[in-house]
Design an enzyme around this catalytic site. Structure first.
Site, PDB file in Angstrom:
ATOM      1  N   TYR A 138      22.658  58.565  27.674  1.00 49.83           N
ATOM      2  CA  TYR A 138      21.938  59.193  26.534  1.00 49.83           C
ATOM      3  C   TYR A 138      21.866  58.231  25.394  1.00 49.83           C
ATOM      4  CZ  TYR A 138      20.273  62.960  23.266  1.00 49.83           C
ATOM      5  OH  TYR A 138      19.846  63.553  22.322  1.00 49.83           O
ATOM      6  N   LYS A 166      18.176  57.900  29.384  1.00 53.43           N
ATOM      7  CA  LYS A 166      17.322  58.905  28.666  1.00 53.43           C
ATOM      8  C   LYS A 166      17.304  58.141  27.036  1.00 53.43           C
ATOM      9  CE  LYS A 166      17.629  63.173  25.806  1.00 53.43           C
ATOM     10  NZ  LYS A 166      18.400  64.201  25.171  1.00 53.43           N
ATOM     11  N   ILE A 208      13.449  64.931  29.099  1.00 54.15           N
ATOM     12  CA  ILE A 208      14.319  65.915  28.511  1.00 54.15           C
ATOM     13  C   ILE A 208      13.832  66.473  27.143  1.00 54.15           C
ATOM     14  CG2 ILE A 208      16.633  66.430  27.738  1.00 54.15           C
ATOM     15  CD1 ILE A 208      17.515  64.258  29.878  1.00 54.15           C
TER      16      ILE A 208
END
Length: 309
Positions: A138, A166, A208
């Site tokens: 992330y 991500k 997301i």
């Protein structure tokens, strides 16, 4: 051997619900999770930024993991955020996620410490070696200050459990840079709401999303339209959605998203300190955005979602 995943579509970064005394409300959290699955999202992220990970104790994080596992009932993947001060602490939380039976972990850089690039890579490598679960790296440099650049990510290509990236930097060029460096080695996810269509065009297979907590069907529809190349329809929906999606890029994104959830009857706006309630002016600003959105809420094109319950 790298774990096989089938992650794609919209994975809301689910909010954690609190009681008026700010203790964890696991029943309300589970209700939020149930509602999102019912409305057709493709997966769930718990204990992420929007889930106020760093405001939760270890035992509370485990309780949220267990609630998400129970709510999903195997219908959608459940991934838990891992946001810790140390690599060892992150590895331990990943171990809890494996014990609960989740489908993966979304690992943030070690918090507080501003690391050098090789230290950032070492943190992710350390967590990846400690778990057999699929790992999503992330990157959110505006919030967490440590930037997982394409170079850093490419250096982790030999870590078999790291399968997904991500990106919440807002710099969509990075999707192309990563592909140029390592091809399709990593599954790519959009992480910033207001660049999602651009991210999908550049190869993101998942999103997301913060604002899909309040508008899960709109979020999933937008993503599916973009993924299918139905850009005229996607851009029309994107234009309606954009003032809301911009809220995901603010420092007070959690308060904004939770307020939108509350307005939609999907949760409460309560956040734990250090996140404080929005000021009266800020609350009025978000309310006005919501009022305009709801007044002009569009009919959604057919993208194969099951009918709303």
């Amino acid at each position: 051997m790298a774990p096989k995943i089938g992650w794609s579509g919209v994975f809301p970064a689910v909010t954690t619900q609190f009681k008026p005394d700010l203790s964890l409300d696991i029943d309300a959290t589970k209700k939020v999770l149930d509602g999102l699955v019912r409305d057709g999202v493709s997966g769930l992220i718990v204990c992420g930024t929007v889930g106020e990970n760093t405001s939760l104790t270890r035992s509370e994080k485990v309780a949220v993991m267990e609630a998400a596992k129970d709510a999903a009932k195997g219908r959608v993947p459940v991934i838990c955020g891992v946001a810790e001060f140390t690599t060892q602490g992150a590895a331990e939380v990943a171990g809890e996620a494996a014990r609960v039976g989740l489908d993966g972990v979304m690992v943030m850089p070690a918090l507080v410490y501003s690391s050098k690039p090789h230290e950032t890579a070492a943190h992710f490598r350390g967590v990846a070696k400690a778990t057999d679960l699929p790992v999503m790296v992330y990157n959110n440099p505006p919030i967490y200050k440590n930037d997982v650049t394409p170079d850093i990510l490419a250096s982790l290509a030999d870590c078999e459990t790291i399968v997904c990236f991500k990106d919440s930097s807002g710099d969509t060029r990075r999707f192309t840079d990563v592909k140029n460096m390592v091809g399709d080695r990593f599954v790519m996810f959009a992480g910033l709401d207001d660049v999602v269509v651009e991210s999908v065009m550049l190869g993101a297979v998942g999103w997301i999303s913060g604002m899909s907590n309040a508008f899960p069907r709109e979020g999933e529809t937008l993503f599916r339209l973009a993924k299918a190349g139905r850009y005229a329809e996607a851009l029309e929906l994107y234009a309606w959605f954009m003032p809301l999606l911009h809220l995901d890029a603010r420092p007070d994104l959690v308060q904004c998203i939770k307020l939108c959830e509350e307005i939609m009857g999907r949760g409460t706006a309560l956040t734990r300190p250090p996140r404080l309630a929005l000021s009266e002016a800020e609350r009025a600003e978000v309310q006005a955005i919501m009022d305009h959105a709801l007044k002009n809420r569009p009919a959604l094109p057919d993208v194969g979602l099951t009918p709303a319950a």
